[in-house]
Design an enzyme around this catalytic site. Structure first.
Site, mmCIF file in Angstrom:
data_model
loop_
_atom_site.group_PDB
_atom_site.id
_atom_site.type_symbol
_atom_site.label_atom_id
_atom_site.label_comp_id
_atom_site.label_asym_id
_atom_site.label_seq_id
_atom_site.Cartn_x
_atom_site.Cartn_y
_atom_site.Cartn_z
ATOM 1 N N HIS A 17 35.861 23.891 39.225
ATOM 2 C CA HIS A 17 35.602 23.611 37.805
ATOM 3 C C HIS A 17 36.886 23.473 36.989
ATOM 4 O O HIS A 17 36.937 23.852 35.819
ATOM 5 C CB HIS A 17 34.709 24.697 37.193
ATOM 6 C CG HIS A 17 33.345 24.765 37.799
ATOM 7 N ND1 HIS A 17 32.326 23.898 37.456
ATOM 8 C CD2 HIS A 17 32.824 25.594 38.754
ATOM 9 C CE1 HIS A 17 31.242 24.191 38.152
ATOM 10 N NE2 HIS A 17 31.520 25.206 38.953
ATOM 11 N N ASN A 27 25.008 25.006 35.887
ATOM 12 C CA ASN A 27 25.380 23.651 36.288
ATOM 13 C C ASN A 27 24.362 22.662 35.734
ATOM 14 O O ASN A 27 23.375 23.054 35.101
ATOM 15 C CB ASN A 27 25.430 23.528 37.818
ATOM 16 C CG ASN A 27 26.631 24.225 38.436
ATOM 17 O OD1 ASN A 27 27.725 24.203 37.892
ATOM 18 N ND2 ASN A 27 26.428 24.855 39.584
ATOM 19 N N TYR A 55 34.026 35.690 39.449
ATOM 20 C CA TYR A 55 34.422 34.946 38.258
ATOM 21 C C TYR A 55 35.306 35.788 37.345
ATOM 22 O O TYR A 55 36.330 35.321 36.853
ATOM 23 C CB TYR A 55 33.189 34.438 37.504
ATOM 24 C CG TYR A 55 32.699 33.109 38.013
ATOM 25 C CD1 TYR A 55 32.358 32.951 39.363
ATOM 26 C CD2 TYR A 55 32.569 32.013 37.182
ATOM 27 C CE1 TYR A 55 31.910 31.740 39.845
ATOM 28 C CE2 TYR A 55 32.116 30.794 37.653
ATOM 29 C CZ TYR A 55 31.789 30.660 38.989
ATOM 30 O OH TYR A 55 31.356 29.452 39.462
#
EC number: 1.11.1.6
Length: 503
Positions: free
Chosen positions: A61, A133, A343
């Site tokens: 990303h 997404n 993350y």
């Protein structure tokens, strides 16, 4: 989230310490022809900062952009969650970042790829991040495979080139990828703009209401602009003309007052029904049938404000699925649990230990915890206690017992696949997508796209790919094989030079 602007300096620039800078155009030298000197502090500071002005790009990303907006709850879903952000009439500031998964910074926006849809709600109870997404599923269901998957979509270690064989080798050795690869190679793998695509939470989340009742929830953000896609030829043409096509479209649309909107719907599965549903609701490669659990409208998301500083407000934004608020929890979805760690950890590496102190990441409500100091930490702690329990009047939390957003689990520690439900398999939903959702033209385009992506792939991997697609649908699989063999040695749409699929 407001960004603090720098006040223009009317009398010239300054050095980093605030003292006046003599010149931003001339170095300090020994005479007009002599060398520069080491005590030209302004010159040295200028280059030192320039050498350090970038932070590492996101591993997946990396390429993206975003905007601020507002989410307004238009319906009453309080029977499902006590989260203040989803109570009737609530309006909440938001930040939405769009991205591609595989491409690096500078890669074209219109490569065929999954698009990231990372949404932050700046709620009264803290930041809530929904890191989704533009697809309702993903390639994997176990985070142990995630790093290997991302590497397979990146570049070869020797040549530094992307490689279609590497991509297909991974996909065909992991058949649970079939549903997502079908989605990717279909029309929605090339959205015309970010405004004209849907967004999904993808994972299953846990919602808890004020009475402690629980539901498993899926998020669907449906574009009010409709869903519109590019053809292979259109995407290739735009990629060569404007690598930032999607970024530019979003920024210019908002700037002229054309504010994109998405309606949020959820699917809500009663907690106990999640245990026996015919598909495993915690399998990220599966969707939940809307015939079984129809969508329920929640509200509308509107993007209405562009960033004032792309680096400070978009690149420095640090999303993580671990950022939840009361009334919303995670689930046994293995990928979700893995991402909840990975993350946040990636943001600590990428941005720094002070990541949550940056304006774009700060919650609107006051933060009170026992995290102190560290690199670039600038919160002043004064005489506060740095430990708990303490006798100095500094509060701490000490609840015990079952948590609101928990679920039952027991068994022996093990390494094995999730238990299969009645209708669980790796190819069934992909086959349904091809046969029952795609139009005739979309099926034709799908065959052409997959065949193009398989051009130049090593023969043993190619053969495995033919079987992969025949498991999805026998007719489609045979058409793909026939198309690849018919065009062997020829250039066909969907392939970049060197046999690389447009990803």
């Amino acid at each position: 989230m407001e960004h603090q602007k720098t006040t223009p300096h009317a009398t010239g620039s300054t050095r980093q310490n605030g003292a006046p800078a003599v010149s931003d155009r001339q170095s300090l030298t020994v005479g007009s022809e002599g060398p520069i000197v080491l005590h030209d502090t302004h010159l040295l500071e200028t280059h030192q900062h320039f050498n350090r002005m970038n932070i590492p790009e996101r591993r997946p990303h990396a390429k993206g952009s975003g905007a601020f907006g507002e989410f307004e709850v238009t319906e009453d879903v309080s029977k499902y969650t006590k989260a203040l952000v989803f109570q009737p009439g609530t309006k909440t500031e938001t930040l939405l970042r769009f991205s591609t998964v595989a491409g690096e910074l500078g890669s074209p926006d219109t490569w065929r790829d999954v698009r990231g849809f990372a949404l932050r709600f700046y709620t009264e109870e803290g930041n809530y991040d929904l890191v989704g997404n533009n697809t309702p599923i993903f390639f994997l269901r176990d985070p142990m495979k995630f790093t290997h998957f991302i590497r397979s979509q990146k570049r070869l270690p020797d040549s530094g080139l992307r490689d279609a064989t590497m991509q297909w080798d991974f996909w065909t050795n992991n058949p649970e990828s079939a549903h997502q690869v079908t989605y990717l190679m279909g029309p929605r793998g090339l959205p015309r703009t970010w405004r004209e695509m849907n967004g999904y939470g993808s994972h299953t989340y846990l919602w808890v209401n004020a009475q402690g009742e629980k539901h498993w929830v899926k998020y669907h953000f449906i574009s009010q602009q409709g869903v519109h896609n590019l053809s292979n030829d259109e995407a290739t043409k735009i990629a060569g003309e404007n690598a930032d096509f999607h970024r530019q479209d979003l920024f210019e649309s908002i700037a002229k007052g054309d504010h994109p909107k998405w309606d949020l719907y959820i699917q809500a599965i009663p907690y106990e029904e999640g245990k026996t549903y015919r598909f495993n609701p915690f399998d990220l490669t599966k969707t939940i049938s809307q015939k079984d659990y129809p969508r329920i409208k929640v509200g509308t998301l509107t993007l209405n404000r562009n960033p004032e500083n792309h680096f400070a407000q978009i690149e420095s934004a640090a999303f993580s699925p671990s950022n939840t608020v009361p009334g919303i929890g995670l689930s046994p979805d293995r990928m979700l649990l893995g991402r909840a760690f990975a993350y946040h950890d990636a943001q600590l590496y990428r941005v720094g230990a002070h990541v949550n102190q940056l304006p774009v990441n700060r919650p609107k409500n006051a933060v009170h915890n026992y995290a102190f100091e560290g690199q670039m930490w600038y919160d002043h702690t004064g005489d506060r206690s740095t430990y708990v329990p303490n006798s100095n009047g500094d509060s701490w939390s000490d609840e015990t017992g079952p948590v609101d957003d928990g679920w039952e689990a027991d068994g022996t520690l093990t390494r094995e696949a999730q238990a299969l439900r009645a209708d669980d398999d790796d190819f069934g939903q992909a086959g349904t997508l091809v046969r029952e959702v795609f139009s005739d033209q979309e099926r034709d385009d799908f065959v052409e796209t997959v065949a193009g992506a398989l051009k130049g792939v090593r023969q043993d991997v190619q053969a495995r790919a033919f079987e992969y697609w025949k498991n999805v649908d026998a007719t489609i699989g045979q058409r793909i094989e026939d198309e690849v063999k018919r065009h062997e040695g020829d250039g066909i749409p969907g392939v970049e030079a060197g046999g690389e699929a447009r990803m």
